[in-house]
Scaffold this active site. Structure first.
Site, PDB file in Angstrom:
ATOM      1  N   ARG A  17     -57.387  50.725  50.932  1.00 58.17           N
ATOM      2  CA  ARG A  17     -58.582  51.587  50.974  1.00 58.17           C
ATOM      3  C   ARG A  17     -58.356  52.833  51.821  1.00 58.17           C
ATOM      4  O   ARG A  17     -58.719  53.935  51.411  1.00 58.17           O
ATOM      5  CB  ARG A  17     -59.790  50.817  51.483  1.00 58.17           C
ATOM      6  CG  ARG A  17     -60.308  49.788  50.490  1.00 58.17           C
ATOM      7  CD  ARG A  17     -61.470  49.016  51.047  1.00 58.17           C
ATOM      8  NE  ARG A  17     -61.070  48.382  52.303  1.00 58.17           N
ATOM      9  CZ  ARG A  17     -61.916  48.031  53.262  1.00 58.17           C
ATOM     10  NH1 ARG A  17     -63.207  48.255  53.149  1.00 58.17           N
ATOM     11  NH2 ARG A  17     -61.477  47.455  54.362  1.00 58.17           N
ATOM     12  N   ASN A  35     -63.331  47.221  48.605  1.00 54.15           N
ATOM     13  CA  ASN A  35     -62.777  45.940  48.202  1.00 54.15           C
ATOM     14  C   ASN A  35     -63.812  45.186  47.383  1.00 54.15           C
ATOM     15  O   ASN A  35     -65.015  45.350  47.592  1.00 54.15           O
ATOM     16  CB  ASN A  35     -62.415  45.093  49.425  1.00 54.15           C
ATOM     17  CG  ASN A  35     -61.149  45.546  50.108  1.00 54.15           C
ATOM     18  OD1 ASN A  35     -60.332  46.247  49.525  1.00 54.15           O
ATOM     19  ND2 ASN A  35     -60.981  45.155  51.358  1.00 54.15           N
TER      20      ASN A  35
END
Length: 90
Positions: A17, A35
């Protein structure tokens, strides 16, 4: 151009990320990354078509310790505006 994708493989616990946010910002893209409880990463990239295409190519590899098995298109979403952001897990 705006794309909504699900990135599957070893993409959690490897800095995906944060890497994704840095890469998107470097390309001047808006959107977000998060996520998924399934172990995948979901992302929206919005910007100039060539920059979005370049980002999609980059996520097929990901950061150093990631292993991307698939990048799948999801249903379109609203075109985001502003800076790229990291969102909470969904």
């Amino acid at each position: 151009m705006t794309v909504h994708v699900l990135i599957e493989g070893r993409v959690q616990g490897v800095g995906f990320r944060g890497w994704c946010a840095e890469e998107a910002l470097r390309r001047g893209l808006a959107g977000w990354v998060r996520n998924r409880k399934s172990g995948a990463v979901e992302a929206v990239f919005s910007g100039a078509p060539n920059q979005v295409a370049d980002m999609l190519q980059a996520v097929t590899k990901g950061p150093r310790f990631a292993r991307v098995n698939a990048v799948n298109d999801l249903d379109p979403v609203e075109t985001p505006s502003g800076r790229f952001e990291v969102r909470e897990t969904a």
